[in-house]
Design an enzyme around this catalytic site. Structure first.
Site, short mmCIF file in Angstrom:
data_model
loop_
_atom_site.label_atom_id
_atom_site.label_comp_id
_atom_site.label_asym_id
_atom_site.label_seq_id
_atom_site.Cartn_x
_atom_site.Cartn_y
_atom_site.Cartn_z
N LYS A 38 0.92 -1.32 0.32
CA LYS A 38 -0.39 0.49 -0.03
C LYS A 38 0.82 1.67 -0.18
O LYS A 38 1.83 1.30 1.03
CB LYS A 38 -1.21 0.03 0.98
CG LYS A 38 -1.88 1.36 1.29
CD LYS A 38 -2.59 1.32 2.32
CE LYS A 38 -3.94 2.01 2.60
NZ LYS A 38 -5.33 2.09 3.29
N SER A 76 -9.79 2.05 2.71
CA SER A 76 -8.16 3.00 1.84
C SER A 76 -8.16 1.59 1.14
O SER A 76 -7.11 1.88 0.09
CB SER A 76 -7.77 3.72 2.88
OG SER A 76 -7.33 3.54 3.39
N SER A 113 -10.01 -0.47 7.22
CA SER A 113 -9.37 -0.16 5.66
C SER A 113 -8.71 -1.21 4.63
O SER A 113 -8.40 -1.45 3.54
CB SER A 113 -8.14 0.88 5.54
OG SER A 113 -9.14 1.97 5.18
#
Ligand code: GLN
Length: 486
Positions: free
Chosen positions: A81, A156, A180
Site C-alpha cells: 500500500k 482505503s 481499511s
C-alpha cells in the site's frame, strides 16, 4: 503463466524452495498480468520497473543455495500500500502533496520481508492518506472492483485488495485504522487481517491516527495471511507502541480442532444491515456450528457509539499528524505565495483533496480550546466503554462474529458526496480498532448480484492464532470459488 497466477503465495514459496520455479518466472507472470488488466483496475500507483533485474539476481543466488538456506519469501513479489515507505520508491499516499516524494528508507515491515528475500512488486492505490472506504479519493483516480468494474473495491486499501483479487499480486500489505484492510477484503473476495494494536510495527507507515493504525496482509486465502503475518509481527525498537510478546506459530495453529470454540454475536447490531448480508451471516454461523463451534449471544452495549467516537478521535489524530505536510518538506510547494503563512495555506489548499481537508477541519475543531472536553475527551471515555464491553464479552467467548460490512461493494460515485453514508460502511470494523483488538475478514459467500461478502471475527488481544484457526476451518468448509470474471 496462468499456473503461476493460480498458485497461492504459500505454494509459490514452496515451489521456489524446491527450485521448481524461478523468482523471475513468478515476477514475469505477475508483470504480464498487470500489463493486461491494470488499465481496467487501476490498483497500482507505481509498479517496480526494476523487478525483473532484481528477480534475475535472485535466480542466480537461488542456484547457489541449498534448500535449508532459502528464506521463506525468497524471490516472491509483494504489493505494498502506498502509505508504507519502501526505500527509493515513491510514497505518495495517493495525494498530490506527496506526488513526487521518494522514500529514503524502508518501513520495518518492508525490512522484515526483504530480509526473508521478498521483492517489492509495486505500490498500491488508496484513498488519499487512507481517509475513506472506497479508494475514490485517490489523487490518481479510483481503483475498480474486479468483480464489477462499476463498483468500488472498498477502501482505503482498495488497491491492495483489488490487486490480489485481479491476480495482479500474489499477496499485499495494507493498513487498517477503522477497517481499511477488512472492508476492501470483503468487497473484493479476499482475506484481510488487522493485527492487535502493537503486534506489527508501524515504523515507516504514514501516520493517520496513531492510536488506531496497524499494518496487515491481504491475501487469497487464510494460510497466506498466517504465513506473512508471522514474518511482519514482533517488537521493533523503532516503534514504541509495538509489543514485546512472542510471535506465535500461526501456520501451525491453522490445523487446531475448533470443536467447542465459543463465538459470540450481538444480534442488535445487525439493524441497518442489507438483507443479503444478514442471510449470509446467519448461514455462516450455522456452518460454524456444524464445525463444532458454540454460538453465544452477547451484548456490546456501547458499540452503537463506535462510529461517532471514531470520527472524533481519528480526525483529531489525523489533523495533528498531517501538520507536517506544510510545503517546507516532502516535495510539493505552492507557487506565488506572499509570505510563510501564505505558503503553508496555499500548499495545503492545493496539495490536499476535499476529504483530507474535511478531516483536518473536524480534527482541529474537536481539539480546540472550549471544544476539547465536549468532544475529544468525551470520545476517549466512550472508547474506554467500548473496550470494556469487549473485555466483558471475552470472559465468556473466544471470538466475536459480525459481518465485515453492512453491504456488498457499492457503485462508484454512489456515496462520495455523502460522507456520513460513506463513514457508515465501517460500522462493524471500527470497534476493533477502538479497542485495539485483532480482526479478520474472510469471504463467506455472495450477494444476489454475485458480489463477494465478508465475515468478520474479532479476537482477544494477541490471539491472532484463534482468528486464523477458525477462519481457516471455515474457509475449508465453505470452499468458495473466488475468481472474478472480467
Ligand atoms: N474508512 C475509515 C476512514 O475513512 C477507515 C480508514 C482506514 O482504516 N484507514 O477513516
Amino acid at each position: 503463466m496462468k499456473e503461476v497466477l493460480n498458485k497461492s503465495f504459500y505454494e509459490l514459496s514452496n515451489l521456489i524452495k524446491n527450485k521448481e520455479i524461478k523468482p523471475s518466472e513468478v515476477c514475469e507472470a505477475y508483470l504480464e498480468r498487470i500489463s493486461k488488466v491494470e488499465d481496467k483496475i487501476n490498483a497500482y500507483t507505481y509498479v517496480n520497473e526494476n523487478l525483473i533485474n532484481e528477480a534475475k539476481e535472485k535466480d542466480e543466488k537461488l542456484a547457489k543455495l541449498s534448500k535449508d538456506e532459502i528464506p521463506e519469501l525468497f524471490g516472491l513479489p509483494i504489493a505494498i500500500k502506498d502509505n508504507i515507505c519502501v526505500s527509493d520508491m515513491p510514497m505518495t499516499c495517493s495525494s498530490r502533496i506527496l506526488e513526487k516524494f521518494i522514500s529514503p528508507y524502508d518501513a520495518t515491515v518492508i525490512r522484515r520481508i526483504k530480509e526473508k528475500g521478498a521483492l517489492i512488486l509495486g505500490k498500491t492505490n488508496l484513498d488519499e492518506f487512507a481517509f475513506g472506504s472506497s479508494t475514490e479519493t485517490s489523487y490518481f483516480g479510483p481503483t475498480k472492483n474486479p468483480w464489477d468494474l462499476e463498483r468500488v473495491p472498498g477502501g482505503s486499501s482498495g488497491g491492495s485488495a483489488a490487486a490480489v483479487a485481479a491476480k495482479e499480486a500474489p499477496i499485499a500489505l495494507g493498513s487498517d485504522t477503522g477497517g481499511s484492510i477488512r472492508q476492501p477484503a470483503s468487497f473484493c473476495g479476499v482475506v484481510g487481517l488487522k493485527p492487535t494494536y502493537g503486534r506489527v510495527s508501524r515504523y515507516g507507515l504514514t501516520a493517520f491516527a496513531s492510536s488506531l493504525d496497524q499494518i496487515g496482509p491481504l491475501s487469497k486465502n487464510v494460510k497466506d495471511t498466517a504465513f506473512l503475518l508471522e514474518i511482519i509481527s514482533g517488537l521493533d525498537n523503532k516503534d514504541s507502541t509495538s509489543v514485546d510478546k512472542p510471535v506465535e506459530n500461526y501456520l501451525e495453529a491453522l490445523e487446531n480442532d475448533i470443536k467447542g470454540i465459543k463465538i459470540g454475536f450481538d444480534e442488535s447490531i445487525l439493524e441497518d444491515t442489507d438483507e443479503d448480508v444478514k442471510v449470509n451471516f446467519f448461514e455462516t454461523l450455522k456452518i460454524l456450528e456444524k464445525l463444532g463451534a458454540e454460538i453465544i449471544p452477547i451484548t456490546l452495549k456501547h458499540i452503537k457509539y463506535a462510529v461517532p467516537t471514531y470520527y472524533i478521535i481519528a480526525p483529531a489524530e489525523a489533523s495533528s499528524n498531517l501538520a507536517r505536510f506544510d510545503g517546507v518538506r516532502y516535495t510539493y510547494r505552492a507557487k506565488n505565495y506572499k509570505d510563510l503563512i501564505d505558503m503553508y495555506m496555499k500548499t495545503r489548499m492545493e496539495g490536499f483533496g476535499k476529504e483530507v481537508k474535511r478531516r483536518c477541519l473536524i480534527g482541529t475543531y474537536v481539539l480546540s480550546a472550549g471544544y476539547y472536553d465536549a468532544y475529544y475527551l468525551k470520545a476517549q471515555k466512550v472508547r474506554r466503554l467500548i473496550f470494556e464491553d469487549f473485555e466483558k464479552a471475552f470472559k465468556n467467548v473466544d471470538l466475536i462474529a459480525t459481518p465485515t460490512s453492512p453491504t456488498p461493494a457499492f457503485k462508484l460515485g454512489e456515496r462520495i458526496n455523502d460522507p456520513i453514508k460513506m463513514y457508515l460502511s465501517d460500522i462493524f470494523t471500527i470497534p476493533a480498532n477502538l479497542a485495539g483488538l485483532p480482526a479478520i475478514s474472510v469471504p463467506s459467500g455472495f450477494s444476489k448480484e454475485k458480489l463477494p461478502l465478508g465475515f468478520q471475527f474479532i479476537g482477544k488481544p494477541f490471539d491472532e492464532s484463534t482468528l486464523l484457526n477458525v477462519s481457516y476451518q471455515l474457509e475449508k468448509a465453505l470452499n468458495l470459488n473466488l475468481e472474478p470474471n472480467f
